[in-house]
Design an enzyme around this catalytic site. Structure first.
Site, PDB file in Angstrom:
ATOM      1  N   SER A  34       1.722   2.514  -0.175  1.00  0.00           N
ATOM      2  CA  SER A  34       0.853   1.558   0.497  1.00  0.00           C
ATOM      3  C   SER A  34       1.745   0.585   1.274  1.00  0.00           C
ATOM      4  CB  SER A  34       0.020   0.817  -0.556  1.00  0.00           C
ATOM      5  OG  SER A  34      -0.825  -0.118   0.064  1.00  0.00           O
ATOM      6  N   ALA A  35       1.339   0.295   2.504  1.00  0.00           N
ATOM      7  CA  ALA A  35       2.071  -0.625   3.402  1.00  0.00           C
ATOM      8  C   ALA A  35       3.362  -0.032   3.973  1.00  0.00           C
ATOM      9  CB  ALA A  35       2.356  -1.973   2.742  1.00  0.00           C
ATOM     10  N   GLY A  37       3.330   2.040   6.337  1.00  0.00           N
ATOM     11  CA  GLY A  37       3.082   2.110   7.791  1.00  0.00           C
ATOM     12  C   GLY A  37       2.241   3.302   8.226  1.00  0.00           C
ATOM     13  N   SER A 106      -1.288  10.039  -0.929  1.00  0.00           N
ATOM     14  CA  SER A 106      -1.066  11.404  -1.445  1.00  0.00           C
ATOM     15  C   SER A 106       0.208  11.464  -2.284  1.00  0.00           C
ATOM     16  CB  SER A 106      -1.053  12.447  -0.328  1.00  0.00           C
ATOM     17  OG  SER A 106      -0.369  12.040   0.823  1.00  0.00           O
TER      18      SER A 106
HETATM   19  N1  LIG Z   1      -4.576   1.638  -7.503  1.00  0.00           N
HETATM   20  C1  LIG Z   1      -4.340   1.858  -6.210  1.00  0.00           C
HETATM   21  N2  LIG Z   1      -3.260   2.590  -5.834  1.00  0.00           N
HETATM   22  C2  LIG Z   1      -3.036   2.800  -4.530  1.00  0.00           C
HETATM   23  N3  LIG Z   1      -3.827   2.360  -3.516  1.00  0.00           N
HETATM   24  C3  LIG Z   1      -4.919   1.634  -3.829  1.00  0.00           C
HETATM   25  C4  LIG Z   1      -5.219   1.346  -5.192  1.00  0.00           C
HETATM   26  N4  LIG Z   1      -6.351   0.616  -5.212  1.00  0.00           N
HETATM   27  C5  LIG Z   1      -6.744   0.442  -3.939  1.00  0.00           C
HETATM   28  N5  LIG Z   1      -5.884   1.041  -3.108  1.00  0.00           N
HETATM   29  C6  LIG Z   1      -6.094   1.106  -1.636  1.00  0.00           C
HETATM   30  O1  LIG Z   1      -6.474   2.436  -1.342  1.00  0.00           O
HETATM   31  C7  LIG Z   1      -5.613   3.015  -0.354  1.00  0.00           C
HETATM   32  C8  LIG Z   1      -5.040   4.344  -0.826  1.00  0.00           C
HETATM   33  O2  LIG Z   1      -6.003   5.323  -0.776  1.00  0.00           O
HETATM   34  P1  LIG Z   1      -5.558   6.839  -0.675  1.00  0.00           P
HETATM   35  O3  LIG Z   1      -6.823   7.615  -0.603  1.00  0.00           O
HETATM   36  O4  LIG Z   1      -4.583   6.994   0.425  1.00  0.00           O
HETATM   37  O5  LIG Z   1      -4.829   7.042  -2.086  1.00  0.00           O
HETATM   38  S1  LIG Z   1      -4.410   8.401  -2.800  1.00  0.00           S
HETATM   39  O6  LIG Z   1      -3.803   9.279  -1.784  1.00  0.00           O
HETATM   40  O7  LIG Z   1      -5.601   9.025  -3.380  1.00  0.00           O
HETATM   41  O8  LIG Z   1      -3.452   8.009  -3.843  1.00  0.00           O
HETATM   42  C9  LIG Z   1      -4.468   2.070  -0.158  1.00  0.00           C
HETATM   43  O9  LIG Z   1      -4.367   2.000   1.250  1.00  0.00           O
HETATM   44  P2  LIG Z   1      -2.991   2.063   2.041  1.00  0.00           P
HETATM   45  O10 LIG Z   1      -2.404   0.705   1.824  1.00  0.00           O
HETATM   46  O11 LIG Z   1      -3.443   2.273   3.445  1.00  0.00           O
HETATM   47  O12 LIG Z   1      -2.105   3.163   1.555  1.00  0.00           O
HETATM   48  C10 LIG Z   1      -4.907   0.758  -0.790  1.00  0.00           C
HETATM   49  O13 LIG Z   1      -5.402  -0.088   0.216  1.00  0.00           O
HETATM   50  N1  LIG Z   2       8.162   0.253  11.639  1.00  0.00           N
HETATM   51  C1  LIG Z   2       6.929   0.028  11.181  1.00  0.00           C
HETATM   52  N2  LIG Z   2       6.030   1.018  11.145  1.00  0.00           N
HETATM   53  C2  LIG Z   2       4.779   0.791  10.674  1.00  0.00           C
HETATM   54  N3  LIG Z   2       4.325  -0.405  10.198  1.00  0.00           N
HETATM   55  C3  LIG Z   2       5.190  -1.429  10.214  1.00  0.00           C
HETATM   56  C4  LIG Z   2       6.522  -1.263  10.689  1.00  0.00           C
HETATM   57  N4  LIG Z   2       7.150  -2.448  10.569  1.00  0.00           N
HETATM   58  C5  LIG Z   2       6.266  -3.310  10.047  1.00  0.00           C
HETATM   59  N5  LIG Z   2       5.078  -2.713   9.847  1.00  0.00           N
HETATM   60  C6  LIG Z   2       3.902  -3.397   9.275  1.00  0.00           C
HETATM   61  O1  LIG Z   2       3.715  -2.915   7.961  1.00  0.00           O
HETATM   62  C7  LIG Z   2       2.310  -2.877   7.652  1.00  0.00           C
HETATM   63  C8  LIG Z   2       1.962  -1.456   7.292  1.00  0.00           C
HETATM   64  O2  LIG Z   2       0.605  -1.397   6.942  1.00  0.00           O
HETATM   65  P1  LIG Z   2      -0.241  -0.080   7.078  1.00  0.00           P
HETATM   66  O3  LIG Z   2      -0.012   0.571   8.396  1.00  0.00           O
HETATM   67  O4  LIG Z   2      -1.641  -0.431   6.706  1.00  0.00           O
HETATM   68  O5  LIG Z   2       0.450   0.841   5.965  1.00  0.00           O
HETATM   69  P2  LIG Z   2      -0.219   1.944   5.022  1.00  0.00           P
HETATM   70  O6  LIG Z   2      -1.317   2.617   5.809  1.00  0.00           O
HETATM   71  O7  LIG Z   2       0.922   2.860   4.701  1.00  0.00           O
HETATM   72  O8  LIG Z   2      -0.735   1.206   3.847  1.00  0.00           O
HETATM   73  C9  LIG Z   2       1.559  -3.362   8.884  1.00  0.00           C
HETATM   74  O9  LIG Z   2       1.271  -4.723   8.732  1.00  0.00           O
HETATM   75  C10 LIG Z   2       2.583  -3.134  10.009  1.00  0.00           C
HETATM   76  O10 LIG Z   2       2.415  -4.025  11.081  1.00  0.00           O
END
Ligand SMILES: Nc1ncnc2c1ncn2[C@@H]1O[C@H](COP(=O)(O)OS(=O)(=O)O)[C@@H](OP(=O)(O)O)[C@H]1O
Ligand SMILES: Nc1ncnc2c1ncn2[C@@H]1O[C@H](COP(=O)(O)OP(=O)(O)O)[C@@H](O)[C@H]1O
Length: 217
Positions: A34-35, A37, A106
């Site tokens: 998560s985060a 990108g 994933s």
């Molecule tokens: N427990 C826990 N663990 C991980 N992530 C969590 C959880 N609870 C909520 N979220 C939010 O749900 C987004 C991840 O969903 P995904 O469908 O990509 O997850 S997975 O592939 O089934 O593991 C994930 O989004 P991304 O930050 O975009 O990755 C989170 O915003």
């Molecule tokens: N090189 C980079 N590539 C992608 N996101 C970046 C990068 N540098 C900083 N960021 C920041 O990191 C965060 C990533 O969030 P997000 O794209 O929602 O990630 P994810 O979908 O994996 O949870 C955003 O706030 C984005 O602006």
């Protein structure tokens, strides 16, 4: 389990579809913490490809969990089922000649490998993209405040997998990277280091790969 069902092939072969539409389908599978990108890169890539008049479509973890997968949580079985369904959906898009871009954590290698096998058994290209940034970097970014919540013990696990995922602290919390595992890809076609490169560079890398492989002209 459904029984008495028969696969019905269409009147247009895959090759004919590609010729008629002038585009070959492919799944671009973004995986990472998560985060890391994934969503940011998926959005930028979709936008770039659409502006090239390519049929590109993005499937994003959070979004899909509002609809198709709203019955699923974050226990191990739910994550497996989440990825299985998205794998099938992405394959359908790619079969329809779309550039299907998925952005899901994933975390399980075997789930991603199953989705790869699903595609490859139908001759649909599967491009695994490891969106990689260290945990301390993604925790610093924390755009949704989820790492903070996880560290504070505010993201609770579900009964099925507490014993499987919880490591040595905060029993009951299972946030990927904090208390639930993330299995890094071993054979990703593309490895992006988002702590060292910007979004533009990541999009360029993916587009160059698609072009080199002949998936886009
Ligand atoms: N427990 C826990 N663990 C991980 N992530 C969590 C959880 N609870 C909520 N979220 C939010 O749900 C987004 C991840 O969903 P995904 O469908 O990509 O997850 S997975 O592939 O089934 O593991 C994930 O989004 P991304 O930050 O975009 O990755 C989170 O915003
Ligand atoms: N090189 C980079 N590539 C992608 N996101 C970046 C990068 N540098 C900083 N960021 C920041 O990191 C965060 C990533 O969030 P997000 O794209 O929602 O990630 P994810 O979908 O994996 O949870 C955003 O706030 C984005 O602006």
């Amino acid at each position: 389990m459904a029984t008495n069902i028969t696969f019905h092939p269409g009147s247009v072969s895959s090759t004919e579809r590609v010729e008629l539409l002038g585009q070959k389908g492919v799944t671009i599978w973004l995986t990472g913490l998560s985060a890391s990108g994934k969503s940011t890169i998926a959005c930028a890539l979709e936008q770039y490809l659409l502006h090239l008049h390519k049929f590109a479509y993005r499937l994003d973890g959070d979004n899909v969990r509002f609809g198709l997968n709203k019955d699923l949580g974050f226990d191990e079985k739910s994550r497996n089922e989440n990825i299985r369904r998205i794998g099938e959906v992405s394959k359908l898009f790619a079969d329809a000649a779309a550039i299907s871009i998925t952005a899901f954590i994933s975390p399980c290698r075997t789930d991603r490998d199953s989705v790869r096998a699903l595609h490859e058994s139908s001759n649909i290209p599967f491009v695994e993209v490891f969106v990689d940034a260290p945990l301390d970097v993604v925790e610093q970014r924390d755009p949704k405040g989820l790492y903070k919540k996880a560290r504070a013990g505010e993201i609770k696990g579900t009964p099925q997998n507490q014993t499987v995922y919880v490591q040595d602290f905060n029993f009951g919390i299972e946030f990927t990277g904090v208390s639930a595992p993330y299995e890094e890809p071993l054979k990703a076609e593309i490895h992006l280091r988002t702590d060292q490169e910007d979004v533009r560079s990541s999009v360029r890398t993916i587009v160059s790969y698609l072009s080199e492989k002949g998936y886009i002209s």
